[in-house]
Design a protein around this motif. Structure first.
Motif, mmCIF file in Angstrom:
data_model
loop_
_atom_site.group_PDB
_atom_site.id
_atom_site.type_symbol
_atom_site.label_atom_id
_atom_site.label_comp_id
_atom_site.label_asym_id
_atom_site.label_seq_id
_atom_site.Cartn_x
_atom_site.Cartn_y
_atom_site.Cartn_z
ATOM 1 N N ASP B 536 0.881 -1.166 -0.059
ATOM 2 C CA ASP B 536 0.113 -0.067 0.099
ATOM 3 C C ASP B 536 0.764 1.225 0.081
ATOM 4 O OD1 ASP B 536 -2.453 -1.057 -0.050
ATOM 5 O OD2 ASP B 536 -2.951 -0.834 2.056
ATOM 6 N N GLY B 537 0.241 2.342 -0.145
ATOM 7 C CA GLY B 537 0.947 3.721 0.099
ATOM 8 C C GLY B 537 2.124 3.674 -0.956
ATOM 9 N N ASN B 538 1.694 3.359 -2.379
ATOM 10 C CA ASN B 538 2.774 3.331 -3.458
ATOM 11 C C ASN B 538 3.833 2.633 -2.949
ATOM 12 O OD1 ASN B 538 1.087 5.222 -4.489
ATOM 13 N ND2 ASN B 538 2.103 6.847 -3.193
ATOM 14 N N GLY B 539 3.965 1.715 -1.929
ATOM 15 C CA GLY B 539 5.229 0.881 -1.491
ATOM 16 C C GLY B 539 6.177 1.693 -1.048
ATOM 17 N N SER B 540 6.093 3.031 -0.643
ATOM 18 C CA SER B 540 7.023 3.680 0.093
ATOM 19 C C SER B 540 6.735 3.824 1.545
ATOM 20 C CB SER B 540 7.050 5.118 -0.433
ATOM 21 O OG SER B 540 6.095 5.888 0.172
ATOM 22 N N THR B 541 8.079 4.071 2.323
ATOM 23 C CA THR B 541 8.101 4.021 3.537
ATOM 24 C C THR B 541 6.934 4.978 4.142
ATOM 25 O OG1 THR B 541 10.100 3.290 3.603
ATOM 26 C CG2 THR B 541 9.555 3.961 5.558
ATOM 27 N N LYS B 542 7.127 6.250 3.476
ATOM 28 C CA LYS B 542 6.615 7.204 3.955
ATOM 29 C C LYS B 542 5.070 7.192 3.912
ATOM 30 C CE LYS B 542 6.837 12.215 4.503
ATOM 31 N NZ LYS B 542 7.230 13.341 3.436
ATOM 32 N N GLY B 543 4.766 6.707 2.640
ATOM 33 C CA GLY B 543 3.284 6.449 2.091
ATOM 34 C C GLY B 543 2.606 5.546 2.935
ATOM 35 N N LEU B 544 3.278 4.268 3.415
ATOM 36 C CA LEU B 544 2.621 3.235 3.897
ATOM 37 C C LEU B 544 2.282 3.917 5.583
ATOM 38 C CD1 LEU B 544 2.567 0.564 3.443
ATOM 39 C CD2 LEU B 544 4.475 -0.003 4.879
ATOM 40 N N LEU B 545 3.500 4.711 6.157
ATOM 41 C CA LEU B 545 2.897 5.025 7.373
ATOM 42 C C LEU B 545 1.759 6.349 7.196
ATOM 43 C CD1 LEU B 545 4.238 4.570 9.954
ATOM 44 C CD2 LEU B 545 5.730 6.516 9.807
ATOM 45 N N GLU B 546 1.785 6.954 6.175
ATOM 46 C CA GLU B 546 0.821 8.181 6.143
ATOM 47 C C GLU B 546 -0.658 7.358 6.000
ATOM 48 O OE1 GLU B 546 1.790 10.575 2.775
ATOM 49 O OE2 GLU B 546 3.145 11.621 4.277
ATOM 50 N N LYS B 547 -0.611 6.267 5.171
ATOM 51 C CA LYS B 547 -1.977 5.558 5.153
ATOM 52 C C LYS B 547 -2.426 5.114 6.380
ATOM 53 C CE LYS B 547 -4.471 2.968 2.177
ATOM 54 N NZ LYS B 547 -4.827 1.309 2.374
ATOM 55 N N ALA B 548 -1.490 4.584 7.207
ATOM 56 C CA ALA B 548 -1.752 3.852 8.265
ATOM 57 C C ALA B 548 -2.438 4.950 9.316
ATOM 58 C CB ALA B 548 -0.420 3.265 9.175
ATOM 59 N N GLU B 549 -1.780 6.114 9.216
ATOM 60 C CA GLU B 549 -2.289 7.245 10.271
ATOM 61 C C GLU B 549 -3.241 8.030 9.752
ATOM 62 O OE1 GLU B 549 1.633 9.315 10.694
ATOM 63 O OE2 GLU B 549 1.965 8.364 12.516
ATOM 64 N N SER B 550 -3.597 7.984 8.430
ATOM 65 C CA SER B 550 -4.748 8.538 7.652
ATOM 66 C C SER B 550 -5.973 7.986 8.180
ATOM 67 C CB SER B 550 -4.575 8.825 6.150
ATOM 68 O OG SER B 550 -4.811 7.629 5.690
ATOM 69 N N GLY B 551 -6.015 6.666 8.337
ATOM 70 C CA GLY B 551 -7.219 5.889 8.692
ATOM 71 C C GLY B 551 -7.331 5.597 9.981
ATOM 72 N N PHE B 552 -7.071 6.609 10.952
ATOM 73 C CA PHE B 552 -7.234 6.290 12.394
ATOM 74 C C PHE B 552 -8.517 6.310 12.758
ATOM 75 C CE2 PHE B 552 -3.143 8.282 14.071
ATOM 76 C CZ PHE B 552 -2.779 6.943 14.687
ATOM 77 N N ILE B 553 -8.800 4.905 13.335
ATOM 78 C CA ILE B 553 -10.101 4.823 14.145
ATOM 79 C C ILE B 553 -9.980 4.802 15.469
ATOM 80 C CG2 ILE B 553 -11.823 2.892 14.228
ATOM 81 C CD1 ILE B 553 -10.363 1.503 11.651
ATOM 82 N N SER B 554 -10.955 5.779 16.102
ATOM 83 C CA SER B 554 -11.036 5.580 17.441
ATOM 84 C C SER B 554 -11.574 4.680 17.954
ATOM 85 C CB SER B 554 -11.616 7.046 17.831
ATOM 86 O OG SER B 554 -12.029 7.075 19.106
ATOM 87 N N GLU B 555 -10.923 3.743 19.120
ATOM 88 C CA GLU B 555 -11.368 2.697 19.630
ATOM 89 C C GLU B 555 -12.691 2.971 20.407
ATOM 90 O OE1 GLU B 555 -12.151 -0.139 22.380
ATOM 91 O OE2 GLU B 555 -11.336 1.718 22.997
#
Lengths: 123, 681
Positions: B536-555
């Motif tokens: 995901d995230g274009n396979g880049s390190t930054k993109g991956l982390l951004e994607k993970a952080e952009s979809g934050f779900i509040s538990e």
């Protein structure tokens, strides 16, 4: 009475040198040169301490150690492992398994004698 | 009677005639209404009857055809026609032939003629044929034929492309095989080298052991008296044996470092403490030589991300060298903050190094002509090892100084923020995932109310919390990377495929909640989580982390929406439980007053949590739980048992211990109740 130490190593030169050193320090010594002999001597001689080479022909030191651990009278005899493997993993492994101590070849005489004393509870 | 009979006959005839007439009209109307062409041919091969559809098709009028030879309307020659009709005659039944009508205008129309014999009293009186216009089908056929040709053409092209591809694939295959061979060869070579070094070192150590011990025995007089001269020589032997041992150890180090078999394991290290430990270990040696060890360390320098053991080895080597080659004066360890990197230096007031030697001293086995001081002799590998270690940390190492003016060894360590360390970790994962065509996932867990918490449980409390959180690695069996990104954010890198992400994130959630349950007595903590799976995230390190952080779900938000069912026969109790939970933000409730009702309602809408009183009418709590466990869909519903005084405590204790179901005893502590609900949901 002098305490009896079983030296197990497939290198006769090392066994001989060790035996001389230990005798000079008032220990009785018995020698074994492979795993089979080691078990036999351990049962026959009932040593107070075993100095055991990690890598030997006819079953390695670990196998000897595991077999000894299973025997009720020999399971309590302290075992000092001795090896030329410069690997920390080996040390961690044998210490975790319950070895009394670990000596790296070539060893410092003083260090060896201290560890023997400690393992025998003579400190 | 006769005349009567005759009249009757006449009437019958008339009736027959009438009937025949009627039949004729009937037939004609059928014939004219047929859309297919119909022809009737006489035994003499003339046309007897042609219907309207046939006339329309052929372009003739009826009188232009009736009585004419049938050859007039067929393109086929008389002989061919004859053959066809003979087949009909032989077959005796309906028979299909393909013929071509010839129109008045001279056009050919392909038809499918279905012919049958007309017989009367065993005599052939004609052939009736129904002709179906086959032009449409010819169109279809020609269209198909056209398409067929196109397809053939395309397939020819395809085969050409395919062939080209196959060739290419063959080439690739060969190339791949070659690469595999080379890589296997390299791996083999690498393994061989490792084994060689390991075996050689083992094999060298064994004889060294007996030599050393024999010399030692002689030195100690155990083998008899020795002269002082002999003892002097034996001591030298012993020193050299020990040096040989160090060389073997260093060789192993070099081999491991060069093969990068031992990757560096970075951790947060207090550099000041590390340097103090090194200085302490050299204290007695320095004191014996009357040397002072000074330190010049910027006070703001504390934490670095390095491999602790390896950096210690570097300091050890440099400080050991400095002590060896310095007779008087001092040795100084300095660490300076140079912005992007830290500059560490060990300088001495010793004999120094000639300028022409400076470039080569980091090479293996280079020992320049420096007069050795007392202590251990060098192995010629210490600086080479140091260089390897520093370079593995992306730093540089060099020496300064001149003969007689002391030596200075300097190395740099890049300063890395936790973020950079994290990025490096992910980059490594990305690289290995790319190489091995694997997926891996990044999970981010963030505390929601960090600032509030900071006031309440203080930084120490949060540190403790996160150190507990690091135990989440136990959630997975393999080794994982868990890093704290910020004070309130934690990153978990795990070898988890996309399809396993829901399971993994549920486990992580559960683990975090477990920690909250232990730590947070007031039930105030909440967290958000996000994840992304490489590539995901274009396979880049930054993109991956951004994607993970952009979809934050509040538990917390997720949890508050969940469906809680309360089963208690006391409506007052139900209301009380609801109120307690409502004040914590929950809103989705259902309730039941007895076991049967509870099961019925559960079957309609499966709740996310069941708060259950064990002593309820119609079906008790034990049976309700038992029934739920029987059904795949309901077996995983978490249950919280509410126990009143009336329940036989002993039985319940045994039961919950076996089933691992939490119990809340009345009267309960509100915080504990909410914490349990939060944990279970």
């Amino acid at each position: 009475m002098a305490k009896k130490i079983l030296i197990v190593d497939d290198e006769p030169h090392i066994v001989k040198a060790l035996a001389l050193r230990l005798k000079a320090n008032n220990y009785d010594t018995v020698a074994a040169y492979d795993a089979m002999q080691a078990m036999k001597k351990a049962v026959e001689e009932k040593p107070d301490l075993i100095i055991l080479d990690y890598k030997m022909p006819a079953g390695d030191g670990l196998t000897v150690f595991e077999n000894l651990q299973r025997m009720c009278d020999l399971g309590i005899v302290p075992v000092i492992f001795i090896t030329a493997f410069p690997d920390k993993i080996v040390k961690n492994k044998v210490m975790e398994m319950g070895a009394a101590d670990f000596i790296m070849k070539p060893f410092d005489t003083e260090d060896l004698l201290n560890k023997v004393k400690k393992a025998l509870g003579d400190e | 009677m006769r005349s009567g009979r005759g009249i009757r006959k006449k009437i019958v005839l008339k009736e027959e005639q009438g009937e025949i007439f009627g039949q004729k009209v009937y037939l004609e109307s059928i014939m004219s209404s047929m859309t297919d062409a119909l022809i009737v041919i006489n035994p003499d091969a003339t046309l007897r009857l042609v219907n309207k559809a046939a006339l329309d098709l052929l372009g003739y009028k009826e009188d232009e055809l009736i009585g004419q030879p049938m050859g007039k309307i067929f393109l086929q020659e008389g002989d061919t026609l004859h053959k066809y009709f003979k087949k009909i005659i032989i077959a005796g039944v309906a028979y299909n032939v393909g013929l071509t009508f010839l129109t008045k205008q001279g056009n050919g129309i392909p038809v499918n003629l279905s012919g049958a014999l007309i017989q009367q009293e065993g005599k052939i009186i004609g052939i009736v044929g129904v002709a179906r216009d086959m032009r449409w089908i010819m169109e279809v056929i020609s269209d198909l034929e056209k398409k067929d040709r196109e397809l053939e053409e395309r397939s020819k092209n395809l085969t050409r492309t395919q062939k080209a591809m196959l060739y290419m694939m063959g080439d690739l295959d060969i190339a791949k095989k070659e690469a595999e061979k080379v890589s296997k060869g390299l791996q083999k070579l690498d393994r061989f080298k490792d084994e060689l070094v390991s075996t050689v070192s083992h094999e060298l150590r064994t004889p060294m052991t007996s030599i050393r011990e024999t010399i030692s025995l002689m030195l100690d007089g155990i083998l008899g008296e020795t002269t002082e001269k002999q003892r002097g020589m034996l001591s030298m032997c012993l020193e050299d044996i020990d040096r040989l041992g160090r060389i073997i150890n260093n060789l192993l180090d070099v081999s491991r470092l060069e093969g990068q078999k031992e990757g560096i394991k970075k951790e947060s290290v207090n550099l000041t403490v590390l340097v103090e430990n090194i200085i302490t270990s050299f204290h007695s040696l320095a004191e014996a030589k009357g040397l002072e060890i000074r330190r010049d360390i910027s006070p703001e320098i504390t934490m670095v991300y390095v491999d602790k053991d390896k950096i210690m080895q570097v300091f050890d080597n440099l400080l050991g060298n400095a002590l060896k080659f310095t007779k008087k004066g001092y040795i100084e360890i300095s660490i300076k903050d140079k912005g992007k990197e830290l500059e560490c230096a060990v300088s001495d007031t010793g004999i120094g190094i000639a300028e022409e030697h400076l470039p080569e001293i980091f090479n293996k086995f280079v020992q320049i002509e420096r007069v050795d001081g007392p202590g251990e002799k060098g192995t010629g590998l210490g600086l080479a090892i140091s260089k390897n270690i520093v370079e593995l940390h992306q730093g540089k190492i060099w020496a300064e100084g001149a003969l007689g003016k002391g030596a200075k060894f300097i190395f740099t360590l890049p300063k890395q923020s936790p973020e950079e360390v994290l990025m490096e970790g992910i980059e490594k994962r990305v690289a290995s995932a790319k190489r091995e065509h694997r997926e891996f996932s990044v999970f981010v867990v963030r505390l929601d109310n960090y600032t509030d918490l900071l006031g309440k449980i203080k930084e120490e409390g949060i540190k403790e919390l996160f150190s507990k959180m690091l135990e989440i690695r136990n959630v997975f069996k393999e080794e994982r990377t868990i890093t704290l990104k910020k004070n309130d954010e934690m990153i978990i890198l795990a070898d988890v495929n996309k399809q396993d992400v829901p399971v993994a994130s549920a486990r992580i959630k559960r683990a975090v909640k477990e920690i909250f349950l232990e730590t947070d007595k007031e039930n105030e903590m909440s967290f958000s989580y996000g994840y992304a799976t490489y590539p995901d995230g274009n396979g880049s390190t930054k993109g991956l982390l951004e994607k993970a952080e952009s979809g934050f779900i509040s538990e917390r938000e997720e949890r508050l929406k969940k469906h809680i069912m309360i089963v208690d026969d006391d409506p007052g109790m139900v209301t009380m439980i609801k109120k307690t939970l409502q004040s914590a933000g929950y809103s989705n409730f259902s309730d039941a007053g007895d076991g049967k009702e509870a099961l019925e309602k559960i079957n309609v809408a499966i709740p996310d949590l069941l708060i259950l009183d064990m002593k309820i009418p119609l079906m008790n709590g034990y049976e309700v739980i038992g029934r739920l466990k029987e059904n795949v869909e309901t077996k995983d519903i978490p249950v919280l048992i509410i126990s009143g005084c009336a329940v036989e405590i002993e039985r319940l204790d045994r039961y919950v211990a076996k089933k691992a179901i939490p119990v809340l005893e009345k009267p309960w502590d509100v915080h504990k109740f909410r914490a349990l609900v939060a944990y279970l949901l």
